[in-house]
Structures are given as C-alpha cells and as structure tokens.
Design a protein around this motif. Structure first.
Motif, PDB file in Angstrom:
ATOM      1  N   VAL A 139       0.821  -1.217   0.000  1.00 30.17           N
ATOM      2  CA  VAL A 139       0.000   0.000   0.000  1.00 30.17           C
ATOM      3  C   VAL A 139       0.854   1.267   0.000  1.00 30.17           C
ATOM      4  O   VAL A 139       0.507   2.266  -0.636  1.00 30.17           O
ATOM      5  CB  VAL A 139      -0.950  -0.013   1.221  1.00 30.17           C
ATOM      6  CG1 VAL A 139      -1.650   1.328   1.372  1.00 30.17           C
ATOM      7  CG2 VAL A 139      -1.986  -1.121   1.075  1.00 30.17           C
ATOM      8  N   CYS A 140       1.978   1.219   0.717  1.00 30.56           N
ATOM      9  CA  CYS A 140       2.823   2.411   0.885  1.00 30.56           C
ATOM     10  C   CYS A 140       4.189   2.197   0.246  1.00 30.56           C
ATOM     11  O   CYS A 140       5.054   1.544   0.834  1.00 30.56           O
ATOM     12  CB  CYS A 140       2.981   2.745   2.367  1.00 30.56           C
ATOM     13  SG  CYS A 140       1.412   3.048   3.206  1.00 30.56           S
ATOM     14  N   SER A 141       4.368   2.749  -0.933  1.00 32.29           N
ATOM     15  CA  SER A 141       5.653   2.639  -1.628  1.00 32.29           C
ATOM     16  C   SER A 141       6.609   3.716  -1.128  1.00 32.29           C
ATOM     17  O   SER A 141       6.267   4.520  -0.260  1.00 32.29           O
ATOM     18  CB  SER A 141       5.449   2.793  -3.136  1.00 32.29           C
ATOM     19  OG  SER A 141       5.187   4.147  -3.455  1.00 32.29           O
ATOM     20  N   TRP A 192      -1.333   6.862   6.922  1.00 33.31           N
ATOM     21  CA  TRP A 192      -1.638   7.110   8.332  1.00 33.31           C
ATOM     22  C   TRP A 192      -2.989   6.537   8.757  1.00 33.31           C
ATOM     23  O   TRP A 192      -3.431   6.776   9.875  1.00 33.31           O
ATOM     24  CB  TRP A 192      -1.596   8.611   8.612  1.00 33.31           C
ATOM     25  CG  TRP A 192      -0.229   9.184   8.441  1.00 33.31           C
ATOM     26  CD1 TRP A 192       0.178  10.071   7.498  1.00 33.31           C
ATOM     27  CD2 TRP A 192       0.929   8.869   9.210  1.00 33.31           C
ATOM     28  NE1 TRP A 192       1.509  10.334   7.632  1.00 33.31           N
ATOM     29  CE2 TRP A 192       1.997   9.624   8.669  1.00 33.31           C
ATOM     30  CE3 TRP A 192       1.185   8.038  10.303  1.00 33.31           C
ATOM     31  CZ2 TRP A 192       3.297   9.552   9.184  1.00 33.31           C
ATOM     32  CZ3 TRP A 192       2.461   7.976  10.806  1.00 33.31           C
ATOM     33  CH2 TRP A 192       3.502   8.728  10.255  1.00 33.31           C
ATOM     34  N   SER A 193      -3.650   5.817   7.866  1.00 38.10           N
ATOM     35  CA  SER A 193      -4.928   5.187   8.223  1.00 38.10           C
ATOM     36  C   SER A 193      -4.820   3.680   8.054  1.00 38.10           C
ATOM     37  O   SER A 193      -4.437   2.965   8.983  1.00 38.10           O
ATOM     38  CB  SER A 193      -6.059   5.773   7.369  1.00 38.10           C
ATOM     39  OG  SER A 193      -5.735   5.714   5.985  1.00 38.10           O
ATOM     40  N   ALA A 194      -5.098   3.178   6.864  1.00 40.18           N
ATOM     41  CA  ALA A 194      -5.008   1.735   6.612  1.00 40.18           C
ATOM     42  C   ALA A 194      -3.592   1.222   6.832  1.00 40.18           C
ATOM     43  O   ALA A 194      -3.386   0.118   7.347  1.00 40.18           O
ATOM     44  CB  ALA A 194      -5.466   1.431   5.191  1.00 40.18           C
ATOM     45  N   GLY A 195      -2.598   2.025   6.460  1.00 42.88           N
ATOM     46  CA  GLY A 195      -1.209   1.598   6.600  1.00 42.88           C
ATOM     47  C   GLY A 195      -0.832   1.265   8.030  1.00 42.88           C
ATOM     48  O   GLY A 195      -0.318   0.177   8.324  1.00 42.88           O
ATOM     49  N   VAL A 196      -1.109   2.194   8.931  1.00 40.75           N
ATOM     50  CA  VAL A 196      -0.766   1.980  10.340  1.00 40.75           C
ATOM     51  C   VAL A 196      -1.582   0.839  10.937  1.00 40.75           C
ATOM     52  O   VAL A 196      -1.103   0.092  11.786  1.00 40.75           O
ATOM     53  CB  VAL A 196      -0.989   3.278  11.149  1.00 40.75           C
ATOM     54  CG1 VAL A 196      -0.766   3.044  12.644  1.00 40.75           C
ATOM     55  CG2 VAL A 196      -0.043   4.371  10.656  1.00 40.75           C
ATOM     56  N   SER A 197      -2.815   0.670  10.459  1.00 37.65           N
ATOM     57  CA  SER A 197      -3.686  -0.364  11.008  1.00 37.65           C
ATOM     58  C   SER A 197      -3.177  -1.778  10.735  1.00 37.65           C
ATOM     59  O   SER A 197      -3.575  -2.727  11.409  1.00 37.65           O
ATOM     60  CB  SER A 197      -5.110  -0.216  10.449  1.00 37.65           C
ATOM     61  OG  SER A 197      -5.161  -0.580   9.083  1.00 37.65           O
ATOM     62  N   TYR A 198      -2.273  -1.948   9.750  1.00 36.87           N
ATOM     63  CA  TYR A 198      -1.699  -3.268   9.501  1.00 36.87           C
ATOM     64  C   TYR A 198      -0.798  -3.704  10.659  1.00 36.87           C
ATOM     65  O   TYR A 198      -0.613  -4.894  10.884  1.00 36.87           O
ATOM     66  CB  TYR A 198      -0.888  -3.273   8.202  1.00 36.87           C
ATOM     67  CG  TYR A 198      -1.735  -3.147   6.960  1.00 36.87           C
ATOM     68  CD1 TYR A 198      -2.849  -3.959   6.752  1.00 36.87           C
ATOM     69  CD2 TYR A 198      -1.423  -2.212   5.970  1.00 36.87           C
ATOM     70  CE1 TYR A 198      -3.625  -3.843   5.620  1.00 36.87           C
ATOM     71  CE2 TYR A 198      -2.195  -2.098   4.817  1.00 36.87           C
ATOM     72  CZ  TYR A 198      -3.288  -2.908   4.654  1.00 36.87           C
ATOM     73  OH  TYR A 198      -4.061  -2.791   3.525  1.00 36.87           O
ATOM     74  N   PHE A 199      -0.251  -2.739  11.371  1.00 37.62           N
ATOM     75  CA  PHE A 199       0.651  -3.046  12.480  1.00 37.62           C
ATOM     76  C   PHE A 199      -0.029  -2.919  13.844  1.00 37.62           C
ATOM     77  O   PHE A 199       0.431  -3.458  14.839  1.00 37.62           O
ATOM     78  CB  PHE A 199       1.869  -2.112  12.457  1.00 37.62           C
ATOM     79  CG  PHE A 199       2.762  -2.322  11.278  1.00 37.62           C
ATOM     80  CD1 PHE A 199       3.611  -3.420  11.210  1.00 37.62           C
ATOM     81  CD2 PHE A 199       2.769  -1.436  10.221  1.00 37.62           C
ATOM     82  CE1 PHE A 199       4.440  -3.619  10.124  1.00 37.62           C
ATOM     83  CE2 PHE A 199       3.596  -1.620   9.123  1.00 37.62           C
ATOM     84  CZ  PHE A 199       4.434  -2.719   9.075  1.00 37.62           C
ATOM     85  N   THR A 200      -1.124  -2.181  13.896  1.00 38.57           N
ATOM     86  CA  THR A 200      -1.809  -1.936  15.171  1.00 38.57           C
ATOM     87  C   THR A 200      -3.306  -2.087  14.962  1.00 38.57           C
ATOM     88  O   THR A 200      -3.783  -2.415  13.883  1.00 38.57           O
ATOM     89  CB  THR A 200      -1.526  -0.507  15.677  1.00 38.57           C
ATOM     90  OG1 THR A 200      -2.106   0.424  14.743  1.00 38.57           O
ATOM     91  CG2 THR A 200      -0.038  -0.246  15.812  1.00 38.57           C
ATOM     92  N   GLU A 201      -4.044  -1.813  16.023  1.00 35.82           N
ATOM     93  CA  GLU A 201      -5.488  -1.706  15.885  1.00 35.82           C
ATOM     94  C   GLU A 201      -5.786  -0.476  15.026  1.00 35.82           C
ATOM     95  O   GLU A 201      -5.034   0.493  15.019  1.00 35.82           O
ATOM     96  CB  GLU A 201      -6.151  -1.549  17.263  1.00 35.82           C
ATOM     97  CG  GLU A 201      -6.006  -2.769  18.157  1.00 35.82           C
ATOM     98  CD  GLU A 201      -6.675  -3.993  17.581  1.00 35.82           C
ATOM     99  OE1 GLU A 201      -7.749  -3.840  16.971  1.00 35.82           O
ATOM    100  OE2 GLU A 201      -6.140  -5.107  17.729  1.00 35.82           O
TER     101      GLU A 201
END
Length: 306
Positions: free
Chosen positions: A104-106, A140-149
């Motif tokens: 998602v994040c290149s 800062w939305s879906a990206g971070v959610s892959y590692f956290t809630e």
C-alpha cells in the motif's frame, strides 16, 4: 525524456546510494543519524521541494492534468489495498503485516519526487506532489492499522492534516491558485533546499541498505513481493492509462511512481510495533535495488508507447 537522460539519472542515484552505504559502513551515518536524516527529509527538504513545485503559472491544462493524476492515484491506492488483502493469506502474520503495508505504501514519498523531477522536470515534480496526496492519507490510516489496531478517525485526521508534506501541498496550492509571488530571498531559499532532495534521500536509502544481510535477502516471498511491487502494480496503471488515453506526462509520472520500491517506513514501523523488522528491511532493500533496473525499463516502455 530521453534514454540517455534516464540512464544518467539512474547512475547518479546509484553513486549517491553507494556513498550512503559507505558512510553507514564507516559509521559516519549512525542509527541515530538515519533517524535524523529521515526527519530532515520529511520535515524540511521534501516540504520545500513540494512548495517550489507549485510555484508556476496556473492554467486550465494544469488543473485538468492535476485532477487526472489525483484520480489515478486514488484508484491505485484502492487497487493496492485489494492486493494486500488477497495476496498474502498464506504468509505468517508478522510477515503478512509487513507485505501489506509495503504494498500500500511505496517509497514514492522519498524517491518519487527526485525521480519525477529528474525525468519530467518541474511539471513532473508538481504532478508527483499531487499524486502522493492519497498515499499519505492511506499511510496514516489503513497503513498503520496493519501493524496496530485501526486508529481512530480523529487520530487519522490529525496525522494527515499535520503531516509536513500535506501542509506543504496546502501552501503550494494557495500560492498557485492565487498566483502569489514570494519575496526573492524566500524563493531562492526554497530552491536551494530543494536542490538537496536527491542526494540526501539517496544517502538515506544507501544507509538503510548497508544494514541488510544480502545473502539471505532473496527468498521466494521477497521475490514474489518484488514482482507485485515493481511489475504488477505499475503494469496495472500503465494498462489503465493506455485504455483511457491518459495524457503522456500524467501517465508517465503515474507509472513511474507506481513502480517505486517498498516504503522505507515499512522497516521503521515494523521495528516500532515489534513485527519482523529484519524481513521488512530485506523487502525495502531488495525492491530498492531492483528498482534501479525497473525504473529505466518502465521509462523505455513509456518512451516507446506514450
């Protein structure tokens, strides 16, 4: 854009990456130094680079092309999110999180601007800045959610609106929309800082590469991810641009930025949230190395077809 120019740009970047690798090996760039470089690029150099890219004469053509590239980037982020949801179900969880985020994040936020400017000049830089808006939101939305809630909507909005590069885009849009002419000393300062974007960014990437174990970097998983990141995703963008007859400059910037390697923040977040940091670093380094081949190849394809 000429083939000779593409090769010169790649060779220049390769030398600068090599310098970053050497500086890290000699410990002239320390682990703390890498963090300082990251903050310097995100908080100062890229924002200046972005603001400078918007300081052009506004016309209808620029508005239409800017809207086109924004739509392309938004659809691409949806496509990448779909890929991350279906392609890694057989991978163990910690590695799956890494692959989802890296899909998602290149690294377009770091590498994309200097490459777009090198290949397409100031207009390429302008469209690259617009292209990156959806990715910064997803990061800062879906990206971070892959590692956290999943973060709260309030937290997402705060992070997105407060991101230095998003603030720079806002300032740039205002300057372009109202054709505001800044004092000469400010424009020269922006230009001077912007000129350091490529070397400083390449030094950072080289220092990240220096910490990877090259002997165990190439595996079935990292190889498959590299194909997705550097071939499948830009191929989808390229095909869509041909199908809908998108302007050559817009298509070129879109395809090149879609062919960027895994984001360097992949390893940073993996370390922060106690995921597989080593695997994340290998994905970043391998795709970055392979991008030195992929970007010229895509450039040649674009020259031949567009």
């Amino acid at each position: 854009m000429e083939l000779q120019g593409v090769m010169n740009l790649q060779l220049m970047m390769f030398i600068e990456i090599g310098i970053g690798w050497y500086l890290r090996k000699k410990n002239l760039i320390t682990e703390e130094g890498k963090k300082v470089l990251t903050d310097l690029i995100i908080d100062v150099i890229l924002p200046c680079n972005i603001i400078k890219s918007f300081m052009i004469e506004l016309n209808r053509e620029i508005l239409m092309k800017g809207l086109q590239i924004l739509v392309i980037s938004t659809i691409l982020q949806m496509f990448c999110t779909l890929i991350s949801a279906v392609c890694y179900n057989r991978v163990e969880k910690e590695k799956k999180n890494v692959l989802q985020y890296a899909t998602v994040c290149s690294n377009a936020g770091f590498l994309g601007n200097p490459v777009a400017e090198g290949l397409y000049g100031s207009m390429g830089l302008l469209y690259a800045s617009i292209y990156l808006i959806p990715q910064r939101i997803v990061m800062w939305s879906a990206g971070v959610s892959y590692f956290t809630e999943s973060p709260s909507k309030k937290e997402v909005v705060k992070k997105v609106l407060g991101h230095p590069c998003i603030i720079a885009v806002d300032i740039g849009l205002i300057l372009m929309a109202f054709q505001i002419a800044l004092p000469e000393f400010i424009t020269k300062s922006l230009a001077s800082i912007s000129s350091s974007t490529t070397p400083i960014t390449m030094f950072l990437i080289g220092s990240i590469m220096a910490g990877a174990d090259l002997k165990t970097m190439v595996t079935k998983t990292t190889s498959a991810f590299s194909v997705i990141r550097l071939v499948l995703i830009p191929l989808a963008v390229f095909g869509a641009c041909l199908l809908f007859r998108v302007d050559a400059l817009v298509a070129g910037v879109s395809v090149i930025l879609a062919a960027m390697p895994a984001g360097s923040t992949t390893a940073i977040l993996a370390a922060k949230y106690h995921r597989d940091e080593e695997f994340a670093s290998k994905c970043v380094v391998l795709t970055t190395l392979l991008s030195m081949i992929a970007i010229p190849v895509w450039s040649v394809v674009l020259m031949a077809v567009m």
